[in-house]
Design a protein around this motif. Structure first.
Motif, short mmCIF file in Angstrom:
data_model
loop_
_atom_site.label_atom_id
_atom_site.label_comp_id
_atom_site.label_asym_id
_atom_site.label_seq_id
_atom_site.Cartn_x
_atom_site.Cartn_y
_atom_site.Cartn_z
N ALA A 126 0.83 -1.21 0.00
CA ALA A 126 0.00 0.00 0.00
C ALA A 126 0.86 1.26 0.00
O ALA A 126 0.57 2.23 -0.71
CB ALA A 126 -0.93 -0.01 1.21
N ALA A 127 1.94 1.25 0.78
CA ALA A 127 2.82 2.42 0.86
C ALA A 127 3.61 2.62 -0.42
O ALA A 127 4.12 3.72 -0.68
CB ALA A 127 3.77 2.28 2.04
N SER A 128 3.71 1.59 -1.26
CA SER A 128 4.48 1.66 -2.50
C SER A 128 3.63 2.05 -3.70
O SER A 128 4.16 2.17 -4.81
CB SER A 128 5.18 0.32 -2.76
N GLN A 129 2.34 2.21 -3.50
CA GLN A 129 1.48 2.66 -4.59
C GLN A 129 1.59 4.17 -4.76
O GLN A 129 2.11 4.88 -3.90
CB GLN A 129 0.03 2.26 -4.30
N THR A 130 1.14 4.65 -5.89
CA THR A 130 1.14 6.09 -6.17
C THR A 130 -0.28 6.55 -6.46
O THR A 130 -0.85 6.13 -7.47
CB THR A 130 2.03 6.42 -7.38
N PRO A 131 -0.90 7.34 -5.56
CA PRO A 131 -0.37 7.77 -4.26
C PRO A 131 -0.42 6.63 -3.25
O PRO A 131 -1.12 5.63 -3.48
CB PRO A 131 -1.33 8.89 -3.86
N PRO A 132 0.30 6.76 -2.12
CA PRO A 132 0.26 5.71 -1.11
C PRO A 132 -1.17 5.44 -0.65
O PRO A 132 -1.99 6.35 -0.56
CB PRO A 132 1.11 6.29 0.04
N ALA A 133 -1.45 4.16 -0.36
CA ALA A 133 -2.82 3.74 -0.06
C ALA A 133 -2.95 3.09 1.31
O ALA A 133 -3.82 2.25 1.52
CB ALA A 133 -3.31 2.79 -1.15
N VAL A 134 -2.08 3.45 2.25
CA VAL A 134 -2.18 2.91 3.61
C VAL A 134 -3.44 3.45 4.27
O VAL A 134 -3.68 4.66 4.24
CB VAL A 134 -0.94 3.29 4.44
N LEU A 151 6.72 0.46 13.86
CA LEU A 151 5.90 0.94 12.74
C LEU A 151 6.59 2.09 12.01
O LEU A 151 6.56 2.16 10.77
CB LEU A 151 4.52 1.37 13.23
N VAL A 152 7.25 2.97 12.75
CA VAL A 152 8.04 4.04 12.11
C VAL A 152 9.16 3.42 11.28
O VAL A 152 9.42 3.84 10.14
CB VAL A 152 8.61 5.01 13.17
N GLU A 153 9.82 2.40 11.83
CA GLU A 153 10.89 1.75 11.07
C GLU A 153 10.36 1.06 9.82
O GLU A 153 10.98 1.13 8.75
CB GLU A 153 11.61 0.72 11.95
N LEU A 154 9.21 0.41 9.94
CA LEU A 154 8.59 -0.24 8.77
C LEU A 154 8.34 0.79 7.68
O LEU A 154 8.69 0.56 6.51
CB LEU A 154 7.29 -0.92 9.19
N ALA A 155 7.75 1.92 8.03
CA ALA A 155 7.48 2.96 7.04
C ALA A 155 8.77 3.45 6.39
O ALA A 155 8.85 3.65 5.17
CB ALA A 155 6.74 4.12 7.69
N ALA A 156 9.83 3.62 7.21
CA ALA A 156 11.10 4.11 6.69
C ALA A 156 11.77 3.09 5.78
O ALA A 156 12.33 3.43 4.73
CB ALA A 156 12.03 4.48 7.84
N ARG A 157 11.71 1.81 6.16
CA ARG A 157 12.33 0.77 5.33
C ARG A 157 11.61 0.65 3.98
O ARG A 157 12.26 0.47 2.94
CB ARG A 157 12.32 -0.57 6.07
N VAL A 158 10.30 0.75 4.01
CA VAL A 158 9.55 0.68 2.75
C VAL A 158 9.88 1.90 1.89
O VAL A 158 10.05 1.79 0.67
CB VAL A 158 8.03 0.57 3.03
N ALA A 159 9.99 3.07 2.52
CA ALA A 159 10.33 4.28 1.77
C ALA A 159 11.72 4.17 1.15
O ALA A 159 11.92 4.55 -0.01
CB ALA A 159 10.26 5.50 2.69
N PHE A 160 12.68 3.61 1.89
CA PHE A 160 14.03 3.45 1.35
C PHE A 160 14.03 2.46 0.19
O PHE A 160 14.69 2.68 -0.83
CB PHE A 160 15.01 3.00 2.43
N MET A 161 13.26 1.37 0.31
CA MET A 161 13.18 0.42 -0.79
C MET A 161 12.55 1.07 -2.01
O MET A 161 12.96 0.81 -3.14
CB MET A 161 12.37 -0.82 -0.37
N ASN A 162 11.56 1.94 -1.79
CA ASN A 162 10.96 2.66 -2.92
C ASN A 162 12.00 3.51 -3.62
O ASN A 162 12.05 3.53 -4.86
CB ASN A 162 9.80 3.53 -2.43
N MET A 163 12.85 4.20 -2.87
CA MET A 163 13.90 5.01 -3.48
C MET A 163 14.83 4.14 -4.32
O MET A 163 15.10 4.41 -5.49
CB MET A 163 14.72 5.74 -2.41
N SER A 164 15.30 3.03 -3.72
CA SER A 164 16.24 2.16 -4.41
C SER A 164 15.60 1.49 -5.63
O SER A 164 16.19 1.45 -6.72
CB SER A 164 16.75 1.08 -3.45
N ALA A 165 14.40 0.96 -5.43
CA ALA A 165 13.73 0.21 -6.50
C ALA A 165 13.37 1.11 -7.67
O ALA A 165 13.57 0.76 -8.84
CB ALA A 165 12.50 -0.49 -5.96
#
Length: 201
Positions: A126-134, A151-165
């Motif tokens: 959900a966080a990786s969709q555009t726009p995010p759908a959480v 939960l803050v770490e989960l959001a940050a890790r998903v955001a970092f993966m989005n940047m890399s991916a």
């Protein structure tokens, strides 16, 4: 599929920092990925991106298995074959259940994942969709499952993966078959059907 169609030619990795990068890559993956040469066209960007990744590995609030599932679910949503292959390879090296982690791209149809694991992967998607759908409901469920720090770490890790991916996809960087080279079975194919309903109550 090995990367042969990157949109930027690989640069020669040189200098003291370049030598350190190559040693680190060989230690971690057995060889220097082609992607290193692509990113070496701008060493400052590569250095800072790798620095964020190293710092993220030091975060400890989120269970590391959940962190791996979240990263792979985000990568599958974006379509980064390099990220999926690399995280599958690294997850295997860290002792994750290979049969389980290879099912992450099709987690909605797979068995063996716990309700919490399913919610984590649903959040990553959900966080990786555009726009995010959480949704508030999903966030509240994970807050109860994990606590605020995780939960803050989960959001940050998903955001970092989005940047890399997204960077890898944009540059044409694809899987370099690390998992295949160490004899792991192929990753499960992501289901064509995307079910937007909650994964679990």
């Amino acid at each position: 599929m090995n990367s042969t169609t990157t949109r930027i030619p690989a640069a020669e990795v040189t200098g003291v920092y370049g030598a350190m990068v190559k040693v680190f890559a060989k230690k971690m993956m057995g060889r220097v990925p082609e992607s290193v040469g692509i990113l070496w066209n701008n060493p400052a960007v590569m250095k800072d991106a790798m620095g964020i990744g190293r710092k993220a590995e030091g975060w400890k609030a989120l269970d590391p298995d959940l962190a791996s599932y979240a990263a792979m679910a985000a990568a599958a949503t974006i379509g980064c074959s390099f990220c999926l292959d690399f995280n599958y390879f690294m997850g295997h090296n860290r002792g994750l259940d290979a049969d389980k982690i290879r099912q992450v791209p099709r987690w909605r149809d797979a068995t063996g994942f716990s309700p919490v694991e399913r919610r984590v992967m649903e959040y990553a998607e959900a966080a990786s969709q555009t726009p995010p759908a959480v949704t508030d409901e999903l966030s509240d469920a994970l807050l109860a499952d994990l606590g605020p720090a995780a939960l803050v770490e989960l959001a940050a890790r998903v955001a970092f993966m989005n940047m890399s991916a997204r960077m890898n996809v944009a540059l044409g960087i694809r899987s370099e078959e690390f998992a295949d080279a160490c004899g792991l079975p192929p990753l499960a194919e992501r289901s064509a059907r995307h079910d937007a309903s909650p994964a679990s109550a």
